[in-house]
Design a protein around this motif. Sequence first.
Motif, PDB file in Angstrom:
ATOM      1  N   GLU A  51      10.164  -0.847  48.660  1.00 15.73           N
ATOM      2  CA  GLU A  51      10.303   0.540  48.244  1.00 15.73           C
ATOM      3  C   GLU A  51       8.933   1.137  47.928  1.00 15.73           C
ATOM      4  OE1 GLU A  51      12.912   0.882  44.955  1.00 15.73           O
ATOM      5  OE2 GLU A  51      14.667   0.038  45.993  1.00 15.73           O
ATOM      6  N   ARG A  53       8.415   3.215  45.676  1.00 17.29           N
ATOM      7  CA  ARG A  53       8.300   3.277  44.220  1.00 17.29           C
ATOM      8  C   ARG A  53       7.589   2.040  43.672  1.00 17.29           C
ATOM      9  NH1 ARG A  53      11.182   1.388  39.937  1.00 17.29           N
ATOM     10  NH2 ARG A  53      11.099   2.624  38.004  1.00 17.29           N
ATOM     11  N   SER A  54       7.867   0.881  44.258  1.00 14.62           N
ATOM     12  CA  SER A  54       7.220  -0.351  43.797  1.00 14.62           C
ATOM     13  C   SER A  54       5.719  -0.285  44.031  1.00 14.62           C
ATOM     14  CB  SER A  54       7.807  -1.562  44.532  1.00 14.62           C
ATOM     15  OG  SER A  54       9.155  -1.747  44.193  1.00 14.62           O
ATOM     16  N   ASP A  56       3.951   2.469  44.260  1.00 20.45           N
ATOM     17  CA  ASP A  56       3.413   3.467  43.339  1.00 20.45           C
ATOM     18  C   ASP A  56       3.198   2.866  41.954  1.00 20.45           C
ATOM     19  OD1 ASP A  56       3.462   5.303  45.359  1.00 20.45           O
ATOM     20  OD2 ASP A  56       5.364   6.230  44.745  1.00 20.45           O
ATOM     21  N   LEU A  57       4.161   2.063  41.505  1.00 27.94           N
ATOM     22  CA  LEU A  57       4.045   1.429  40.191  1.00 27.94           C
ATOM     23  C   LEU A  57       2.840   0.484  40.146  1.00 27.94           C
ATOM     24  CD1 LEU A  57       7.793   0.614  39.379  1.00 27.94           C
ATOM     25  CD2 LEU A  57       6.315   2.211  38.140  1.00 27.94           C
ATOM     26  N   TRP A  60      -0.364   2.503  40.146  1.00 25.30           N
ATOM     27  CA  TRP A  60      -0.557   3.118  38.830  1.00 25.30           C
ATOM     28  C   TRP A  60      -1.057   2.083  37.827  1.00 25.30           C
ATOM     29  CZ3 TRP A  60      -0.763   7.925  36.980  1.00 25.30           C
ATOM     30  CH2 TRP A  60      -0.695   8.094  35.603  1.00 25.30           C
ATOM     31  N   ILE A  72       8.009  -6.071  39.549  1.00 23.38           N
ATOM     32  CA  ILE A  72       8.490  -5.177  40.598  1.00 23.38           C
ATOM     33  C   ILE A  72       9.275  -5.980  41.632  1.00 23.38           C
ATOM     34  CG2 ILE A  72       6.661  -3.459  40.344  1.00 23.38           C
ATOM     35  CD1 ILE A  72       5.244  -4.722  42.717  1.00 23.38           C
TER      36      ILE A  72
END
Length: 538
Positions: A51, A53-54, A56-57, A60, A72
Amino acid sequence: MIDSVTELEALATGIAIIDGDNVITYANTTFARRLNIEVLPRRLTDITLPEARSRDLLEWQLRDIGESALTIEIAPGRTLTFYIGARRDDQRMVIVASGWPRREESTLDLAAQLDPLTGFGNRLMYAERLRELEATGARCAAVLVIDLDHFKQVNDTLGHGAGDELLVLVAQRIRASTRGNDTLIRLGGDEFVILIPEEKRREGLEALAARLVNLLGRPFLVNGHQINIGASIGIATLVGDSEQLQDLLRHADLALYEAKHQGRAGHYVFQSQLEQRAFDRRAFEVDLRRALGLRQFTLHYQPQTSIRDERVIGFEALIRWEHPTRGRVSPLNFIPLAEEIGEIASIGRWVIRKACEQAMTWRDERLIVAVNVSPAQFVDDTIIDVVRDALAHSGLAPARLELEITEGLFLDESEAIMRRLWAIQELGVAIAIDDFGTGYASLGYLNSFPFSKIKIDKSFIQAEPSPRASALVSGILAMGSNLGMATTAEGIETAEQYHQLEQEGCSSAQGYYIARPMPADQIADFLDQFAPPTAQAG
């Protein structure tokens, strides 16, 4: 705790090093397998994730330069926990585990035991591994201590960044030469340890050490620079002269010192007599540190004579150490140790000051005093102040002081060294090259500074007479004459040597044929009774 790659895989823990751009520069096999990494270097954020999102995390989290942890999903239904270490020297360590590990397998504990630069263990890991071996009653183990030769020169010339890259390459070669159950440790700086947990014959250990010396002696390529270093290795075994596990590292260190003493780029196996030798050396070191305060040093003076004028032109100050129980200790024995332990600066300061003071008592104000100065005294600008203060304190005219330096001072071709020499010369002090012909191979330094004198080493003067030996001396004398430098031949012991040098145009002479070194209080009588060598011969 963790002691090898094999156990790391058993704990499902992977380790990697990333740079300031989050590029993976090193990953152990577990890390690479967990994240499906086949080729390095590769950005950590470029790993395959299910994903966005993973990713991005993770991106970050990596913006935070401090320590952090993030769990993650890396595949459907499968998560990994990333422990991200604090950034240091533009690098940081990343540890991955399958969820938060059990307390006894804590990644935080593991992080504390790892060297972030090389991925090796540190002193904490070594101590933990030793405790485990003791708990199991191990009676067979060995330690190799590896110290890199000339590593400091890499840091000094190419910078600490290049030094760190070199250490990583060294670690790779060490890792490639060892087995999975050997514990690899970086103690700090350029010193590494291999802890071998089971019995291994001495022949096998020496073969491993010889292989490592060979591998680490091969050129390294760092940032386009070819770097040649070397390695010295000390070996200690529990089945040899070491009786306790806790003694292994200390004994291997003693063996390492012996390997370096024998010429570096080699290995040595610990023997029990090394402990007594280390004890004796420590006692000698303590005595040396106390000698100056206890006023055990004195200066003797050996005259130098003008061959043409047949008169004494000065004296060389030679330090003597009179110890109450050791007797007279040769400078050949204590000066190298003084340089090694950092005492040479205070001893050298005393010698220059005392020589200037005693030279002021000589009736003939034309006489110079020559003082040997160690390369170690030129590490900073202090030497300039030492010379200036000695002249001011004694009132000696600067032209009467001559500092003798050896060719070894020019090994690093430092601009700072030349700046200090010029500063001393600007004080009015002469600077001579001592032991000429025995050190540095390049003659370029002779063209970079107006040395007052070349002192021909006694090994050339005392060599067995031959056309080759005569040609070498003649060449040095001719070079000195062409460069406008005076020449002094030291170590003259016979009339034949003296007259040969006289015929070839040598400026001045020094040696037992003229006179042996004498205490300061005998100089006045010597000058009153001095007879030129030609008169002696007659």
